[in-house]
Motif scaffolding. Structure first.
Motif, PDB file in Angstrom:
ATOM      1  N   ILE A 194     -11.844   6.697   2.442  1.00 38.43           N
ATOM      2  CA  ILE A 194     -11.366   5.534   1.701  1.00 38.43           C
ATOM      3  C   ILE A 194     -12.520   4.572   1.431  1.00 38.43           C
ATOM      4  O   ILE A 194     -13.251   4.191   2.355  1.00 38.43           O
ATOM      5  CB  ILE A 194     -10.248   4.805   2.476  1.00 38.43           C
ATOM      6  N   ASN A 195     -12.690   4.182   0.196  1.00 41.17           N
ATOM      7  CA  ASN A 195     -13.714   3.206  -0.171  1.00 41.17           C
ATOM      8  C   ASN A 195     -13.350   1.856   0.434  1.00 41.17           C
ATOM      9  O   ASN A 195     -12.287   1.304   0.144  1.00 41.17           O
ATOM     10  CB  ASN A 195     -13.788   3.090  -1.696  1.00 41.17           C
ATOM     11  N   PRO A 196     -14.195   1.297   1.311  1.00 42.76           N
ATOM     12  CA  PRO A 196     -13.880  -0.002   1.910  1.00 42.76           C
ATOM     13  C   PRO A 196     -13.694  -1.113   0.872  1.00 42.76           C
ATOM     14  O   PRO A 196     -13.038  -2.126   1.160  1.00 42.76           O
ATOM     15  CB  PRO A 196     -15.096  -0.290   2.802  1.00 42.76           C
ATOM     16  N   ASN A 197     -14.278  -0.928  -0.311  1.00 40.42           N
ATOM     17  CA  ASN A 197     -14.144  -1.929  -1.369  1.00 40.42           C
ATOM     18  C   ASN A 197     -12.988  -1.626  -2.324  1.00 40.42           C
ATOM     19  O   ASN A 197     -12.925  -2.205  -3.421  1.00 40.42           O
ATOM     20  CB  ASN A 197     -15.456  -2.042  -2.148  1.00 40.42           C
ATOM     21  N   GLU A 198     -12.121  -0.736  -1.923  1.00 40.89           N
ATOM     22  CA  GLU A 198     -10.910  -0.455  -2.701  1.00 40.89           C
ATOM     23  C   GLU A 198     -10.181  -1.762  -2.991  1.00 40.89           C
ATOM     24  O   GLU A 198      -9.928  -2.573  -2.100  1.00 40.89           O
ATOM     25  CB  GLU A 198     -10.005   0.487  -1.905  1.00 40.89           C
ATOM     26  N   HIS A 199      -9.860  -1.995  -4.269  1.00 43.67           N
ATOM     27  CA  HIS A 199      -9.230  -3.264  -4.659  1.00 43.67           C
ATOM     28  C   HIS A 199      -7.913  -3.494  -3.928  1.00 43.67           C
ATOM     29  O   HIS A 199      -7.581  -4.634  -3.568  1.00 43.67           O
ATOM     30  CB  HIS A 199      -8.992  -3.298  -6.169  1.00 43.67           C
ATOM     31  N   ALA A 200      -7.180  -2.420  -3.671  1.00 47.36           N
ATOM     32  CA  ALA A 200      -5.890  -2.566  -2.984  1.00 47.36           C
ATOM     33  C   ALA A 200      -6.058  -3.147  -1.590  1.00 47.36           C
ATOM     34  O   ALA A 200      -5.174  -3.879  -1.104  1.00 47.36           O
ATOM     35  CB  ALA A 200      -5.189  -1.209  -2.907  1.00 47.36           C
ATOM     36  N   ILE A 201      -7.187  -2.862  -0.919  1.00 52.75           N
ATOM     37  CA  ILE A 201      -7.441  -3.416   0.410  1.00 52.75           C
ATOM     38  C   ILE A 201      -7.658  -4.922   0.317  1.00 52.75           C
ATOM     39  O   ILE A 201      -7.094  -5.701   1.092  1.00 52.75           O
ATOM     40  CB  ILE A 201      -8.661  -2.731   1.055  1.00 52.75           C
ATOM     41  N   GLU A 202      -8.490  -5.333  -0.635  1.00 55.99           N
ATOM     42  CA  GLU A 202      -8.752  -6.758  -0.824  1.00 55.99           C
ATOM     43  C   GLU A 202      -7.472  -7.512  -1.166  1.00 55.99           C
ATOM     44  O   GLU A 202      -7.197  -8.590  -0.613  1.00 55.99           O
ATOM     45  CB  GLU A 202      -9.789  -6.948  -1.922  1.00 55.99           C
ATOM     46  N   GLU A 203      -6.680  -6.938  -2.055  1.00 53.75           N
ATOM     47  CA  GLU A 203      -5.434  -7.585  -2.469  1.00 53.75           C
ATOM     48  C   GLU A 203      -4.453  -7.697  -1.299  1.00 53.75           C
ATOM     49  O   GLU A 203      -3.854  -8.753  -1.067  1.00 53.75           O
ATOM     50  CB  GLU A 203      -4.801  -6.791  -3.617  1.00 53.75           C
ATOM     51  N   GLN A 204      -4.321  -6.616  -0.538  1.00 51.79           N
ATOM     52  CA  GLN A 204      -3.400  -6.634   0.597  1.00 51.79           C
ATOM     53  C   GLN A 204      -3.869  -7.600   1.675  1.00 51.79           C
ATOM     54  O   GLN A 204      -3.067  -8.293   2.310  1.00 51.79           O
ATOM     55  CB  GLN A 204      -3.259  -5.232   1.187  1.00 51.79           C
ATOM     56  N   ALA A 205      -5.168  -7.663   1.899  1.00 48.93           N
ATOM     57  CA  ALA A 205      -5.706  -8.583   2.899  1.00 48.93           C
ATOM     58  C   ALA A 205      -5.388 -10.028   2.540  1.00 48.93           C
ATOM     59  O   ALA A 205      -5.066 -10.847   3.417  1.00 48.93           O
ATOM     60  CB  ALA A 205      -7.218  -8.394   3.034  1.00 48.93           C
ATOM     61  N   GLY A 206      -5.474 -10.352   1.260  1.00 46.37           N
ATOM     62  CA  GLY A 206      -5.135 -11.709   0.829  1.00 46.37           C
ATOM     63  C   GLY A 206      -3.680 -12.047   1.113  1.00 46.37           C
ATOM     64  O   GLY A 206      -3.364 -13.167   1.564  1.00 46.37           O
TER      65      GLY A 206
ATOM     66  N   THR B   6      -7.205   1.424   9.484  1.00 42.86           N
ATOM     67  CA  THR B   6      -5.922   2.116   9.604  1.00 42.86           C
ATOM     68  C   THR B   6      -5.770   3.151   8.494  1.00 42.86           C
ATOM     69  O   THR B   6      -5.372   4.298   8.736  1.00 42.86           O
ATOM     70  CB  THR B   6      -4.766   1.103   9.541  1.00 42.86           C
ATOM     71  N   TRP B   7      -6.089   2.760   7.287  1.00 42.40           N
ATOM     72  CA  TRP B   7      -5.944   3.641   6.125  1.00 42.40           C
ATOM     73  C   TRP B   7      -6.899   4.826   6.226  1.00 42.40           C
ATOM     74  O   TRP B   7      -6.532   5.967   5.956  1.00 42.40           O
ATOM     75  CB  TRP B   7      -6.196   2.839   4.850  1.00 42.40           C
ATOM     76  N   GLN B   8      -8.127   4.557   6.629  1.00 47.40           N
ATOM     77  CA  GLN B   8      -9.114   5.626   6.729  1.00 47.40           C
ATOM     78  C   GLN B   8      -8.716   6.660   7.770  1.00 47.40           C
ATOM     79  O   GLN B   8      -8.814   7.869   7.541  1.00 47.40           O
ATOM     80  CB  GLN B   8     -10.498   5.056   7.063  1.00 47.40           C
TER      81      GLN B   8
ATOM     82  N   LEU C 207       0.843  -1.197   0.000  1.00 47.59           N
ATOM     83  CA  LEU C 207       0.000   0.000   0.000  1.00 47.59           C
ATOM     84  C   LEU C 207       0.879   1.249   0.000  1.00 47.59           C
ATOM     85  O   LEU C 207       1.028   1.949   1.003  1.00 47.59           O
ATOM     86  CB  LEU C 207      -0.922  -0.002   1.220  1.00 47.59           C
ATOM     87  N   THR C 208       1.440   1.562  -1.149  1.00 45.77           N
ATOM     88  CA  THR C 208       2.409   2.651  -1.246  1.00 45.77           C
ATOM     89  C   THR C 208       1.784   4.024  -1.054  1.00 45.77           C
ATOM     90  O   THR C 208       2.488   4.994  -0.760  1.00 45.77           O
ATOM     91  CB  THR C 208       3.135   2.607  -2.601  1.00 45.77           C
TER      92      THR C 208
END
Length: 389
Positions: free
Chosen positions: A123-135, A110-112, A40-41
């Motif tokens: 921050i959109n909770p459905n942001e793709h970067a969140i899903e990807e990082q969570a995985g 944390t991001w929000q 998450l740069t």
């Protein structure tokens, strides 16, 4: 081996002790592994480090039976019928184990909070970067789950307050120094006096310390801690009588309505004088309100009357002639996130009666998600300005 970016002293800052525990070195190493895997740069580096420690601390919490995470999800389920905001769970979700949905929420939380400090965005909770990082994080935790040591010093940590000094340390940590409440308190922690801890709600659900303690333990010993479980301050009888008089005048003058929408200061002054029976002079008719376009007045028998200004356009009440759907789509979300824009009692009324159906994220997306999680968003964003009195 990569150079360490997170050190033991960093880890201890989100823990209630200063002496290193046997399990700490494991979790510091895990935090560094998570940090190395954080992509998450757009998140400032200091928050990437915090996030990595929060994820490690979440695992520590679950396996050490600390109870923070399970208290949060249990209360969220009691309030809303589901374990988490935003992220649906299925039959594979196990409340006392690690879950990818949990990790998604911790990343978003944390991001929000970081964004609210620096960018003033949502921050959109459905942001793709969140899903990807969570995985990615979940894969690391899944492997660590089988071998991670229990932190025995945190096992059932809140079961008993201990001495007065120990109780104070536990409450200080619970208030804003752990992985779940620190994000919400970062902007305020230095400004809050020790006694004010009891009247300021913290964490994702904006819970007061006595509510946290009631979720974490059934021990009555905590009730002996001075100030923790004190009730609301008593309102002087003279003020109570005045508030009831205002309420009676309001209800009688509006044929039973508890809320009125007024277009401009002239209408406001007329209402104050003709309905509430206030004296018709500048000392009693709020001349400082002349600069605002419209007003909402709401009455409660215990509180008299409350006033909101310049938000009429956002409220889809059939009694509100000033509602404007286009302006509501652009601005209604602010009612859930902007401190002091909407009084708490009015905001609760609007949420419970679905009067802000246009509220969506500032980028014009996720209307359904906002509507389904409106009360949580208000708690999470406004804290004291939603749950304080």
């Amino acid at each position: 081996m990569n150079k360490l970016q997170i050190y033991t002293n960093d880890w201890l800052k989100i823990h209630p002790y200063t002496a290193v525990q046997p399990s700490d070195s494991y979790f510091v190493n895990l935090s560094n592994e998570l940090y190395g895997a954080c992509t998450l740069t757009t998140l400032p580096d200091i928050f990437r480090k915090k996030l990595s420690m929060y994820i490690a601390a979440y695992l520590e919490d679950q396996i050490s039976e600390l109870g923070l995470w399970q208290s949060f999800t249990a209360e969220h389920k009691r309030l809303y019928g589901k374990y988490l905001p935003f992220y649906p769970t299925n039959s594979n979700y196990v409340a006392d184990e690690i879950n990818e949905e949990d990790i998604r929420f911790i990343i978003w939380n944390t991001w929000q909070k970081a964004a609210s400090l620096h960018e003033k965005t949502y921050i959109n909770p459905n942001e793709h970067a969140i899903e990807e990082q969570a995985g990615i994080f979940y894969g690391i935790l899944e492997e660590a789950y089988e071998n991670a040591p229990e932190n025995e010093s945190l096992n059932h940590y809140f079961d008993h307050p201990g001495t007065a000094v120990e109780a104070d340390r536990k409450l200080t940590w619970l208030f804003g120094d752990n992985y779940l409440t620190e994000p919400s308190m970062l902007p305020y922690i230095e400004q809050i006096a020790p006694n004010d801890r009891f009247i300021v709600p913290v964490g994702p659900l904006a819970l007061f310390l006595h509510e946290w303690i009631s979720l974490l333990t059934t021990s009555d010993a905590w009730k002996q801690i001075n100030g923790l479980f004190t009730g609301n301050p008593e309102i002087p009888q003279e003020i109570q009588d005045k508030n009831r008089e205002i309420y009676r005048n309001f209800i009688e003058g509006t044929n039973g309505k508890r809320i009125v929408y007024l277009n401009g200061y002239t209408e406001l002054r007329r209402f104050l004088v003709n309905v509430l029976k206030w004296q018709d002079d500048d000392n009693h008719t709020l001349p400082q309100m002349k600069e605002y376009k419209n007003f909402i007045l709401m009455t409660e028998p215990e509180k008299g009357v409350l006033l909101a200004k310049d938000i009429c356009e956002y409220i889809a009440d059939r009694e509100n002639p000033l509602y404007d759907s286009e302006k509501a789509q652009a601005n209604a979300f602010r009612m859930l996130t902007e401190e002091m824009l909407c009084p708490p009692d009015l905001l609760i009324h609007c949420i419970n009666n679905k009067l802000i159906p246009d509220a969506q994220l500032p980028d014009g997306t996720e209307k359904e998600l906002v509507q389904q999680n409106a009360d949580f968003i208000a708690r999470h964003s406004l804290l004291y300005y939603y749950r304080g009195d």
